[in-house]
Design a protein around this motif. Structure first.
Motif, PDB file in Angstrom:
ATOM      1  N   UNK A   2       1.793  -4.826  19.128  1.00 23.00           N
ATOM      2  CA  UNK A   2       2.122  -3.302  18.880  1.00 23.00           C
ATOM      3  C   UNK A   2       0.719  -2.483  19.514  1.00 23.00           C
ATOM      4  N   UNK A   3       0.931  -1.453  20.406  1.00 21.35           N
ATOM      5  CA  UNK A   3      -0.387  -0.839  21.025  1.00 21.35           C
ATOM      6  C   UNK A   3      -0.912   0.114  19.801  1.00 21.35           C
ATOM      7  N   UNK A   4      -2.258   0.134  19.982  1.00 24.08           N
ATOM      8  CA  UNK A   4      -3.138   0.808  19.017  1.00 24.08           C
ATOM      9  C   UNK A   4      -2.801   2.714  19.682  1.00 24.08           C
ATOM     10  N   UNK A   5      -3.309   3.464  18.769  1.00 22.29           N
ATOM     11  CA  UNK A   5      -3.368   4.807  19.349  1.00 22.29           C
ATOM     12  C   UNK A   5      -4.397   5.086  20.254  1.00 22.29           C
ATOM     13  N   UNK A   6      -5.611   4.396  19.984  1.00 19.93           N
ATOM     14  CA  UNK A   6      -6.594   4.473  20.592  1.00 19.93           C
ATOM     15  C   UNK A   6      -6.342   3.925  22.218  1.00 19.93           C
ATOM     16  N   UNK A   7      -5.597   2.736  21.960  1.00 19.94           N
ATOM     17  CA  UNK A   7      -5.383   2.259  23.368  1.00 19.94           C
ATOM     18  C   UNK A   7      -4.116   2.924  24.192  1.00 19.94           C
ATOM     19  N   UNK A   8      -3.321   3.479  23.560  1.00 21.71           N
ATOM     20  CA  UNK A   8      -2.311   4.508  24.169  1.00 21.71           C
ATOM     21  C   UNK A   8      -3.077   5.519  24.709  1.00 21.71           C
ATOM     22  N   UNK A   9      -3.686   6.245  23.778  1.00 25.28           N
ATOM     23  CA  UNK A   9      -4.131   7.460  24.306  1.00 25.28           C
ATOM     24  C   UNK A   9      -5.151   6.989  25.497  1.00 25.28           C
ATOM     25  N   UNK A  10      -6.132   5.949  25.483  1.00 31.56           N
ATOM     26  CA  UNK A  10      -7.049   5.693  26.601  1.00 31.56           C
ATOM     27  C   UNK A  10      -6.124   5.313  27.803  1.00 31.56           C
ATOM     28  N   UNK A  11      -5.114   4.531  27.843  1.00 34.58           N
ATOM     29  CA  UNK A  11      -4.105   4.236  28.872  1.00 34.58           C
ATOM     30  C   UNK A  11      -3.619   5.408  29.365  1.00 34.58           C
ATOM     31  N   UNK A 124     -10.696  22.072  36.245  1.00 34.42           N
ATOM     32  CA  UNK A 124     -11.696  22.439  35.260  1.00 34.42           C
ATOM     33  C   UNK A 124     -11.010  22.374  33.808  1.00 34.42           C
ATOM     34  N   UNK A 125      -9.838  22.900  33.707  1.00 29.65           N
ATOM     35  CA  UNK A 125      -9.229  22.884  32.235  1.00 29.65           C
ATOM     36  C   UNK A 125      -9.008  21.568  31.986  1.00 29.65           C
ATOM     37  N   UNK A 126      -8.439  20.537  32.680  1.00 28.03           N
ATOM     38  CA  UNK A 126      -7.754  19.368  32.629  1.00 28.03           C
ATOM     39  C   UNK A 126      -8.997  18.298  32.074  1.00 28.03           C
ATOM     40  N   UNK A 127     -10.258  18.729  32.711  1.00 23.99           N
ATOM     41  CA  UNK A 127     -11.470  17.615  32.678  1.00 23.99           C
ATOM     42  C   UNK A 127     -11.982  17.944  31.131  1.00 23.99           C
ATOM     43  N   UNK A 128     -12.106  19.089  30.676  1.00 25.96           N
ATOM     44  CA  UNK A 128     -12.425  19.410  29.352  1.00 25.96           C
ATOM     45  C   UNK A 128     -11.240  18.935  28.252  1.00 25.96           C
ATOM     46  N   UNK A 129     -10.101  19.617  28.679  1.00 21.53           N
ATOM     47  CA  UNK A 129      -8.915  19.300  27.844  1.00 21.53           C
ATOM     48  C   UNK A 129      -8.754  17.887  27.287  1.00 21.53           C
ATOM     49  N   UNK A 130      -8.936  16.908  28.454  1.00 26.79           N
ATOM     50  CA  UNK A 130      -8.573  15.624  28.088  1.00 26.79           C
ATOM     51  C   UNK A 130      -9.863  14.933  27.350  1.00 26.79           C
ATOM     52  N   UNK A 131     -11.002  15.309  27.700  1.00 22.77           N
ATOM     53  CA  UNK A 131     -11.987  14.799  26.896  1.00 22.77           C
ATOM     54  C   UNK A 131     -12.082  15.280  25.509  1.00 22.77           C
ATOM     55  N   UNK A 132     -11.726  16.246  25.104  1.00 24.48           N
ATOM     56  CA  UNK A 132     -11.518  16.962  24.022  1.00 24.48           C
ATOM     57  C   UNK A 132     -10.398  16.118  23.189  1.00 24.48           C
ATOM     58  N   UNK A 133      -9.300  16.033  23.977  1.00 24.95           N
ATOM     59  CA  UNK A 133      -8.085  15.469  23.149  1.00 24.95           C
ATOM     60  C   UNK A 133      -8.373  13.840  22.825  1.00 24.95           C
ATOM     61  N   UNK A 134      -9.229  13.082  23.563  1.00 23.72           N
ATOM     62  CA  UNK A 134      -9.828  11.792  23.177  1.00 23.72           C
ATOM     63  C   UNK A 134     -10.488  11.794  22.017  1.00 23.72           C
ATOM     64  N   UNK A 135     -11.361  12.694  21.861  1.00 23.81           N
ATOM     65  CA  UNK A 135     -12.122  12.885  20.747  1.00 23.81           C
ATOM     66  C   UNK A 135     -11.189  13.201  19.187  1.00 23.81           C
ATOM     67  N   UNK A 136     -10.220  13.765  19.638  1.00 27.10           N
ATOM     68  CA  UNK A 136      -9.247  14.111  18.707  1.00 27.10           C
ATOM     69  C   UNK A 136      -8.461  12.768  18.245  1.00 27.10           C
ATOM     70  N   UNK A 137      -8.168  12.056  19.092  1.00 23.58           N
ATOM     71  CA  UNK A 137      -7.544  10.736  18.771  1.00 23.58           C
ATOM     72  C   UNK A 137      -8.631   9.828  17.665  1.00 23.58           C
ATOM     73  N   UNK A 138      -9.663   9.860  18.046  1.00 29.39           N
ATOM     74  CA  UNK A 138     -10.546   9.386  17.190  1.00 29.39           C
ATOM     75  C   UNK A 138     -10.682   9.771  15.742  1.00 29.39           C
ATOM     76  N   UNK A 139     -10.423  10.905  15.596  1.00 31.43           N
ATOM     77  CA  UNK A 139     -10.365  11.630  14.444  1.00 31.43           C
ATOM     78  C   UNK A 139      -9.171  11.250  13.627  1.00 31.43           C
ATOM     79  N   UNK A 140      -8.067  11.025  14.525  1.00 35.15           N
ATOM     80  CA  UNK A 140      -6.790  10.731  13.750  1.00 35.15           C
ATOM     81  C   UNK A 140      -6.829   9.247  13.351  1.00 35.15           C
TER      82      UNK A 140
END
Length: 164
Positions: A2-11, A124-140
């Motif tokens: 089963x893929x991990x959330x962090x793995x799926x998000x990273x991929x 510009x928007x996507x670079x910042x947004x994707x980095x922030x989303x990755x941080x949120x995955x860690x919180x989850x």
């Protein structure tokens, strides 16, 4: 396995990042590249945006954002991210509208400037947004049981195109 959330998000983010990093290259070509050469690149970008990025955003809104709001105990904590999604959707719509002119071989100076603006704003928007989303995955992942994270990982799989 089963893929991990962090793995799926990273991929997902790696697939998205390669396309996002190409946006300024396209933006720089507008106005200096013949429209006939530009059209296929704009088409590829539109395919990425509609076939991969938008399904990813929809999956995040459906799965990750409600869980983050629960964990952060604030129903509106994801409002800024949702606003960015709305802005991204508007920029994609703008690009799709201009894509028709590019595909028809018409690229006026005004359209070229507008298209460059859309592409660089998306970048510009996507670079910042994707980095922030990755941080949120860690919180989850930190706030959930392994089983709950696995359920979210499976839910994050979306029907977007395999490679845009």
């Amino acid at each position: 396995m089963i893929p991990t959330l962090q793995g799926v998000a990273h991929e997902h983010h790696e697939r998205l990042r390669g396309h996002v990093d190409h946006l300024p290259v396209l933006g720089d070509r507008i106005g200096s590249t013949p429209v006939a050469e530009l059209a296929p690149v704009v088409d590829e970008t539109a395919t990425f945006l509609t076939g991969l990025l938008i399904p990813h955003m929809e999956a995040a809104e459906r799965t990750l954002y409600p869980e983050l709001e629960r964990l952060l105990q604030n129903r509106h904590s994801m409002t800024p991210m949702r606003r960015e999604h709305a802005e991204i959707r508007q920029l994609v719509d703008d690009l799709l509208r201009m894509q028709k002119d590019v595909d028809a071989g018409r690229l006026s100076t005004g359209t070229a400037v507008a298209l460059r603006r859309v592409i660089f704003r998306l970048y510009a928007l996507l670079k910042v947004h994707l980095a922030e989303e990755q941080l949120y995955v860690g919180i989850i992942e930190h706030g959930l049981s392994a089983e709950a994270a696995d359920v979210l990982a499976a839910a994050m799989e979306h029907g977007g195109i395999a490679e845009a």
